[in-house]
Design an enzyme around this catalytic site. Structure first.
Site, PDB file in Angstrom:
ATOM      1  N   ARG A  66       3.753  70.482   6.888  1.00  0.00           N
ATOM      2  CA  ARG A  66       2.615  71.125   7.534  1.00  0.00           C
ATOM      3  C   ARG A  66       2.433  72.491   6.877  1.00  0.00           C
ATOM      4  O   ARG A  66       2.850  73.531   7.391  1.00  0.00           O
ATOM      5  CB  ARG A  66       2.863  71.276   9.036  1.00  0.00           C
ATOM      6  CG  ARG A  66       1.618  71.647   9.829  1.00  0.00           C
ATOM      7  CD  ARG A  66       1.947  71.860  11.282  1.00  0.00           C
ATOM      8  NE  ARG A  66       2.402  70.663  11.941  1.00  0.00           N
ATOM      9  CZ  ARG A  66       1.613  69.718  12.443  1.00  0.00           C
ATOM     10  NH1 ARG A  66       0.307  69.838  12.326  1.00  0.00           N
ATOM     11  NH2 ARG A  66       2.121  68.675  13.057  1.00  0.00           N
ATOM     12  N   GLU A  77     -14.060  68.197   5.407  1.00  0.00           N
ATOM     13  CA  GLU A  77     -14.230  66.832   5.914  1.00  0.00           C
ATOM     14  C   GLU A  77     -14.207  66.818   7.430  1.00  0.00           C
ATOM     15  O   GLU A  77     -13.634  67.715   8.068  1.00  0.00           O
ATOM     16  CB  GLU A  77     -13.093  65.930   5.410  1.00  0.00           C
ATOM     17  CG  GLU A  77     -12.980  65.816   3.918  1.00  0.00           C
ATOM     18  CD  GLU A  77     -11.718  65.075   3.495  1.00  0.00           C
ATOM     19  OE1 GLU A  77     -11.671  64.612   2.353  1.00  0.00           O
ATOM     20  OE2 GLU A  77     -10.793  64.949   4.321  1.00  0.00           O
ATOM     21  N   PHE A  98      -9.383  59.206   3.439  1.00  0.00           N
ATOM     22  CA  PHE A  98      -9.583  60.545   2.895  1.00  0.00           C
ATOM     23  C   PHE A  98      -8.609  60.906   1.778  1.00  0.00           C
ATOM     24  O   PHE A  98      -8.656  62.012   1.260  1.00  0.00           O
ATOM     25  CB  PHE A  98      -9.518  61.611   3.997  1.00  0.00           C
ATOM     26  CG  PHE A  98      -8.309  61.539   4.891  1.00  0.00           C
ATOM     27  CD1 PHE A  98      -7.055  61.888   4.431  1.00  0.00           C
ATOM     28  CD2 PHE A  98      -8.447  61.139   6.205  1.00  0.00           C
ATOM     29  CE1 PHE A  98      -5.952  61.841   5.252  1.00  0.00           C
ATOM     30  CE2 PHE A  98      -7.351  61.085   7.048  1.00  0.00           C
ATOM     31  CZ  PHE A  98      -6.094  61.438   6.572  1.00  0.00           C
ATOM     32  N   LYS A 147     -12.918  66.037  11.003  1.00  0.00           N
ATOM     33  CA  LYS A 147     -11.632  65.754  11.641  1.00  0.00           C
ATOM     34  C   LYS A 147     -11.920  64.811  12.799  1.00  0.00           C
ATOM     35  O   LYS A 147     -12.456  65.207  13.828  1.00  0.00           O
ATOM     36  CB  LYS A 147     -10.953  67.025  12.157  1.00  0.00           C
ATOM     37  CG  LYS A 147      -9.554  66.741  12.704  1.00  0.00           C
ATOM     38  CD  LYS A 147      -8.872  67.971  13.229  1.00  0.00           C
ATOM     39  CE  LYS A 147      -7.412  67.653  13.562  1.00  0.00           C
ATOM     40  NZ  LYS A 147      -7.238  66.475  14.427  1.00  0.00           N
TER      41      LYS A 147
END
Length: 503
Positions: free
Chosen positions: A367, A209, A298, A211
């Site tokens: 993360r 996708e 998203f 960014k």
């Protein structure tokens, strides 16, 4: 529990760099804390009062006239109550009432407690009890798996509430936390990838996708009620009427969406990030004269009564297309030519692409390696530690920035370099006007700041250096922009800087 126990533990945390030792110190304190004071214990040790900001500035605290007490008698509960009184003082004469309440509190504190309170209330408390370590300490103290604690925190968004549940009811109480409409959860984060090909190979099957260079948003809708939150979980619903109306018109009864929003030019290219962020502080009158924000979603975390956090991305993506099809971020599942998507994103003025594993659940607040970001240039989010007065054309302006990376074990930011490159006249003026409100101290050449401001830095890499305590220094660093949407806990770590070291 005596407040002095907190202060002593804080000093012990600051004196060690061992993550294991920090967890042991914190877990012991959590076990000893009475249930009614547990929330305050957790809040104090992670550097924030339970009340959040209490409406008192650095100067007010510095000017308090309160000789320290001779003996430690303050309890955690009494300190928390006193700070609640300060935070609750509003209206005419509130400034004087706050000063009086603070003077009384500081007068009952011994010298070490006064120093702790000052740093706690000015945001300078950096003793090594960041969220990650505190979560591990809660797990150790309660004897429950770390993943169970982290999931409960993801859903509650509140460390004190997570600690109370763990200590009182263990895994069963933690399992009761659910995604709650109108209560934001921490966003899932991406890690940097070395290259597009490596990212696709690592995560296949994956979706690639755009960014975008926008502001992260999380939207919640239940019936006609809509809430919009930033990446730091701050509610901005009143400032973004067009987003509220758009979400209210989606074909569903309830939904939670993750996405980006940004302002576009007439040609459809992204406007500067600062223009998007300015909307989050606008009044309704200003909104009518402002640029419109466009959302690009998203992820879908909830749809019509069904929570989707634990479902794989491929299922969440199906729900997203069903409810918000016209407003999806550009992307493609297992693209034959991922380079074409990256080139398209860059040509449209965006930062690069994100590669996401289609089999991955939504790991809020983490993360990990399930989402990888690919950008053509290296950038880091760093903490501003100070600024030097400029010379020549920049005389009279705060210019050369001191930059720090986050210590993943909870210590103070680690300095990794300085730069004045990329600073426009507008930014120089803004820094000179704004930095004094974050000042901790100064000398003849430099104004040192509390580590609260995050700035995005572009660089060519890093190099081994004995000049800075982290053993590395930035190469050819320049300022890209400030990141008011991020907190110091969102900054890149010293490990991320070291990973960019050029042989």
């Amino acid at each position: 529990m005596l407040f002095d126990d907190i202060v002593t533990a804080s000093a012990e945390l600051a004196a060690t760099r061992s993550r294991k030792a920090k967890i042991t110190i914190l877990a012991g304190l959590l076990r000893a804390a009475p249930e009614r004071e547990l929330a305050a214990v957790v809040a104090f040790l992670t550097g924030r009062p339970t009340q959040g900001r209490i409406g008192t500035g650095w100067r007010t605290l510095a000017e308090l006239e309160a000789p320290p007490a001779s003996f430690a008698t303050l309890t955690v509960g009494k300190v928390d109550t006193a700070l609640g009184t300060v935070a609750g003082s509003t209206g005419a004469g509130s400034g004087q009432r706050r000063t009086e309440a603070l003077t009384e509190l500081f007068g009952r504190a011994v010298e070490a407690e006064q120093h702790f309170l000052f740093r706690l209330l000015t945001g300078e408390l950096r003793q090594g009890a960041l969220e990650g370590i505190m979560l591990d300490a809660i797990a150790a103290a309660a004897g429950v798996p770390g993943e169970v604690v982290r999931r409960a925190f993801m859903l509650s968004g509140r460390l004190p509430a997570t600690a109370r549940a763990a200590m009182s009811g263990g895994s069963a109480a933690l399992a009761e936390f659910r995604l709650e409409l109108g209560r934001p959860i921490r966003p899932m984060l991406a890690s940097p990838a070395e290259s597009l090909d490596e990212a696709v190979a690592e995560l296949e099957p994956a979706i690639v996708e755009y960014k975008m260079d926008g502001a992260r948003i999380q939207v919640h809708r239940e019936g006609a009620e809509v809430h919009v939150y930033t990446r730091t979980l701050r509610e901005v619903t009143a400032q973004v009427d067009e987003l509220v109306e758009l979400v209210r018109g989606l074909p569903c009864e309830s939904v939670v969406l993750d996405g980006e929003t940004l302002a576009l030019t007439d040609e459809g290219r992204p406007r500067p990030f600062q223009e998007t962020m300015s909307r989050f502080g606008s009044t309704r009158e200003e909104q009518m004269r402002s640029l419109l924000l466009r959302p690009y979603f998203f992820d879908c975390l909830h749809l019509d009564g069904t929570d989707l956090l634990d479902r794989p991305l491929r299922e969440r993506n199906e729900a997203l297309r069903k409810v918000a099809g016209p407003h999806l971020i550009p992307g493609e599942s297992t693209p034959a030519e991922p380079r074409t998507l990256l080139d398209g994103a860059l040509a449209a003025g965006h930062e690069g692409v994100l590669v996401k594993a289609l089999d991955s659940p939504y790991a809020a607040g983490r993360r990990g390696r399930a989402w990888l970001k690919v950008k053509p240039v290296h950038t880091l989010d760093l903490v501003v530690l100070g600024a030097e007065w400029g010379h020549g054309r920049r005389t009279g302006y705060l210019s050369n920035l001191h930059l720090g990376a986050r210590d993943p074990d909870g210590g103070p930011p680690v300095m990794v370099g300085k730069t004045f490159k990329g600073l426009t006249d507008e930014l120089l003026a803004w820094q000179t006007e704004t930095f004094p409100s974050y000042e901790s101290h100064r000398d003849e050449w430099t104004v040192y700041l509390r580590p609260e401001l995050v700035v995005e830095i572009e660089l060519d890499g890093a190099q081994t250096s004995t000049r800075y305590p982290g053993g590395v220094a930035l190469r050819f660093a320049r300022v890209v922009r400030y990141r008011p949407d991020k907190e110091p806990a969102d900054a890149d770590t010293i490990d991320a800087v070291r990973a960019l070291t050029v042989p």
